[in-house]
Design a protein around this motif. Structure first.
Motif, PDB file in Angstrom:
ATOM      1  N   HIS A   1       0.869  -1.088   0.107  1.00 37.20           N
ATOM      2  CA  HIS A   1      -0.025  -0.100  -0.102  1.00 37.20           C
ATOM      3  C   HIS A   1       0.822   1.210   0.125  1.00 37.20           C
ATOM      4  O   HIS A   1       0.709   2.000  -0.669  1.00 37.20           O
ATOM      5  CB  HIS A   1      -0.988  -0.145   1.200  1.00 37.20           C
TER       6      HIS A   1
ATOM      7  N   GLY B   1     -10.688  -2.123  -6.655  1.00 38.39           N
ATOM      8  CA  GLY B   1     -10.533  -3.625  -6.223  1.00 38.39           C
ATOM      9  C   GLY B   1     -11.748  -4.038  -5.396  1.00 38.39           C
ATOM     10  O   GLY B   1     -12.715  -2.993  -5.015  1.00 38.39           O
TER      11      GLY B   1
ATOM     12  N   SER C   1     -13.920  -5.359  -2.256  1.00 37.30           N
ATOM     13  CA  SER C   1     -14.012  -4.872  -0.684  1.00 37.30           C
ATOM     14  C   SER C   1     -12.827  -5.901  -0.095  1.00 37.30           C
ATOM     15  O   SER C   1     -12.770  -6.995  -0.228  1.00 37.30           O
ATOM     16  CB  SER C   1     -15.391  -5.209  -0.129  1.00 37.30           C
TER      17      SER C   1
ATOM     18  N   SER D   1      -9.632  -5.206  -0.215  1.00 37.58           N
ATOM     19  CA  SER D   1      -8.487  -5.396  -0.947  1.00 37.58           C
ATOM     20  C   SER D   1      -7.474  -4.295  -0.732  1.00 37.58           C
ATOM     21  O   SER D   1      -6.234  -4.399  -1.057  1.00 37.58           O
ATOM     22  CB  SER D   1      -8.693  -5.311  -2.599  1.00 37.58           C
TER      23      SER D   1
ATOM     24  N   LYS E   1      -8.126  -0.711  -0.656  1.00 34.74           N
ATOM     25  CA  LYS E   1      -8.095   0.552  -1.068  1.00 34.74           C
ATOM     26  C   LYS E   1      -8.277   1.408  -0.292  1.00 34.74           C
ATOM     27  O   LYS E   1      -7.482   2.638  -0.279  1.00 34.74           O
ATOM     28  CB  LYS E   1      -9.530   0.532  -1.884  1.00 34.74           C
TER      29      LYS E   1
ATOM     30  N   ARG F   1      -5.066  -0.997  -9.345  1.00 38.54           N
ATOM     31  CA  ARG F   1      -5.904  -2.010  -9.307  1.00 38.54           C
ATOM     32  C   ARG F   1      -5.298  -2.987  -8.051  1.00 38.54           C
ATOM     33  O   ARG F   1      -4.170  -3.542  -8.094  1.00 38.54           O
ATOM     34  CB  ARG F   1      -6.142  -2.980 -10.508  1.00 38.54           C
ATOM     35  N   ALA F   2      -6.209  -3.104  -6.794  1.00 40.23           N
ATOM     36  CA  ALA F   2      -5.849  -3.790  -5.869  1.00 40.23           C
ATOM     37  C   ALA F   2      -6.510  -5.173  -5.862  1.00 40.23           C
ATOM     38  O   ALA F   2      -7.798  -5.351  -5.835  1.00 40.23           O
ATOM     39  CB  ALA F   2      -6.096  -2.984  -4.447  1.00 40.23           C
ATOM     40  N   ALA F   3      -5.902  -6.157  -5.400  1.00 46.15           N
ATOM     41  CA  ALA F   3      -6.555  -7.611  -5.333  1.00 46.15           C
ATOM     42  C   ALA F   3      -6.448  -8.243  -3.845  1.00 46.15           C
ATOM     43  O   ALA F   3      -5.787  -7.612  -3.017  1.00 46.15           O
ATOM     44  CB  ALA F   3      -5.563  -8.582  -6.076  1.00 46.15           C
ATOM     45  N   LEU F   4      -7.444  -9.113  -3.778  1.00 44.38           N
ATOM     46  CA  LEU F   4      -7.577  -9.500  -2.245  1.00 44.38           C
ATOM     47  C   LEU F   4      -6.323 -10.357  -1.688  1.00 44.38           C
ATOM     48  O   LEU F   4      -6.151 -10.267  -0.723  1.00 44.38           O
ATOM     49  CB  LEU F   4      -8.816 -10.672  -2.285  1.00 44.38           C
ATOM     50  N   ASP F   5      -5.384 -10.768  -2.632  1.00 41.13           N
ATOM     51  CA  ASP F   5      -4.285 -11.569  -2.350  1.00 41.13           C
ATOM     52  C   ASP F   5      -2.893 -10.508  -2.035  1.00 41.13           C
ATOM     53  O   ASP F   5      -1.857 -10.772  -1.744  1.00 41.13           O
ATOM     54  CB  ASP F   5      -3.481 -12.369  -3.287  1.00 41.13           C
ATOM     55  N   GLY F   6      -3.266  -9.159  -1.916  1.00 42.69           N
ATOM     56  CA  GLY F   6      -2.098  -8.344  -1.644  1.00 42.69           C
ATOM     57  C   GLY F   6      -1.580  -7.585  -2.906  1.00 42.69           C
ATOM     58  O   GLY F   6      -0.822  -6.566  -2.889  1.00 42.69           O
ATOM     59  N   ARG F   7      -1.940  -8.330  -4.036  1.00 42.00           N
ATOM     60  CA  ARG F   7      -1.029  -7.827  -5.348  1.00 42.00           C
ATOM     61  C   ARG F   7      -1.881  -6.464  -5.717  1.00 42.00           C
ATOM     62  O   ARG F   7      -3.032  -6.102  -5.556  1.00 42.00           O
ATOM     63  CB  ARG F   7      -1.452  -8.755  -6.564  1.00 42.00           C
TER      64      ARG F   7
END
Length: 257
Positions: free
Chosen positions: A61, A84, A86, A88, A90, A242-248
């Motif tokens: 982040h 992304g 919820s 992830s 943001k 773009r944020a993903a749930l796995d932290g990417r």
């Protein structure tokens, strides 16, 4: 003999219980003495006295926030979209960005729609300065009805309060003192309380307002789970995170021609 066998069996059971207990502690070798480790080795139980340290994964982040801050000072910066699902991160990116902005003595302007739910002042009384400037900010936010000016803010619908928060932020940005840096608006849950047709119309209006061709236009940082905002027919952001749930975190460049 039977008694001895039973006793031996009990001893064997006790020994088995002892080994079982030892096995359960092999994941914490720091608690074992050298004698315990050597005793376990007689039974073929090897314990790593120096287990590898857990791998530290850097928090993505702050890196995303630094990318946004670097982009903010480029000539083509206009709107940054953080999108992304919820959970992830943001809001975490926005918090990291706020900290960076405040650290560089750049106070961001935050849209605070929830606070308006408790605001009993009437809409027109929430603005300072010329009335024409207030009406322009309200129109840009999609609040052009005269009757709304006399209503207490807490009586507006949730969607109207969000647009009022946007109008107040735009109005504040227009009155900000001149500095080398453009004003920065932070909008978490951007247009999340609006229906999609209304969100689209507002997005088109803001895409024109925040166009980099306007030298003194503020910079909008919007966070939303709706990735349709990234389309050129919506917000058309100059930078998309773009944020993903796995932290990417995926950073996409400008979509403007």
């Amino acid at each position: 003999m039977k008694g001895k066998k039973g006793s031996g069996g009990g001893g064997g059971g006790g020994g088995g219980g002892g080994m079982e207990s030892a096995h359960t502690r092999t994941d914490t070798p720091a608690r074992h003495s050298r004698r315990v480790l050597e005793s376990l080795a007689r039974f073929g139980v090897l314990v790593n006295a120096h287990p590898p340290a857990p791998r530290q994964t850097p928090d993505p982040h702050p890196a995303a926030a630094r990318a946004i801050l670097a982009h903010a000072d480029t000539p083509h910066a206009s709107i940054v979209l953080i999108t992304g699902p919820s959970g992830s991160g943001k809001s975490s990116i926005l918090r990291a960005l706020r900290s960076l902005l405040e650290g560089s003595r750049r106070e961001p302007i935050t849209l605070d729609a929830p606070a308006l739910a408790l605001q009993r002042a009437r809409v027109a009384d929430l603005f300072a300065g010329p009335i024409d400037h207030m009406l322009r900010a309200l129109a840009l936010a999609g609040l052009s009805e005269a009757r709304l000016l006399a209503l207490p803010a807490h009586r507006l619908s949730e969607g109207q309060r969000w647009r009022l928060a946007l109008a107040l932020a735009l109005h504040r940005a227009s009155r900000a003192p001149a500095t080398p840096h453009r004003p920065v608006l932070l909008a978490d849950e951007f247009a999340s309380t609006l229906d999609r047709p209304t969100a689209w119309a507002l997005s088109r209006s803001l895409a024109r307002l925040f166009h980099p061709a306007h030298p003194h236009a503020p910079l909008l940082i919007a966070a939303s789970a709706h990735d349709d905002l990234a389309h050129r027919n919506w917000l058309n952001p100059s930078l998309t995170i773009r944020a993903a749930l796995d932290g990417r975190i995926v950073i996409e460049g400008a979509t403007r021609p």
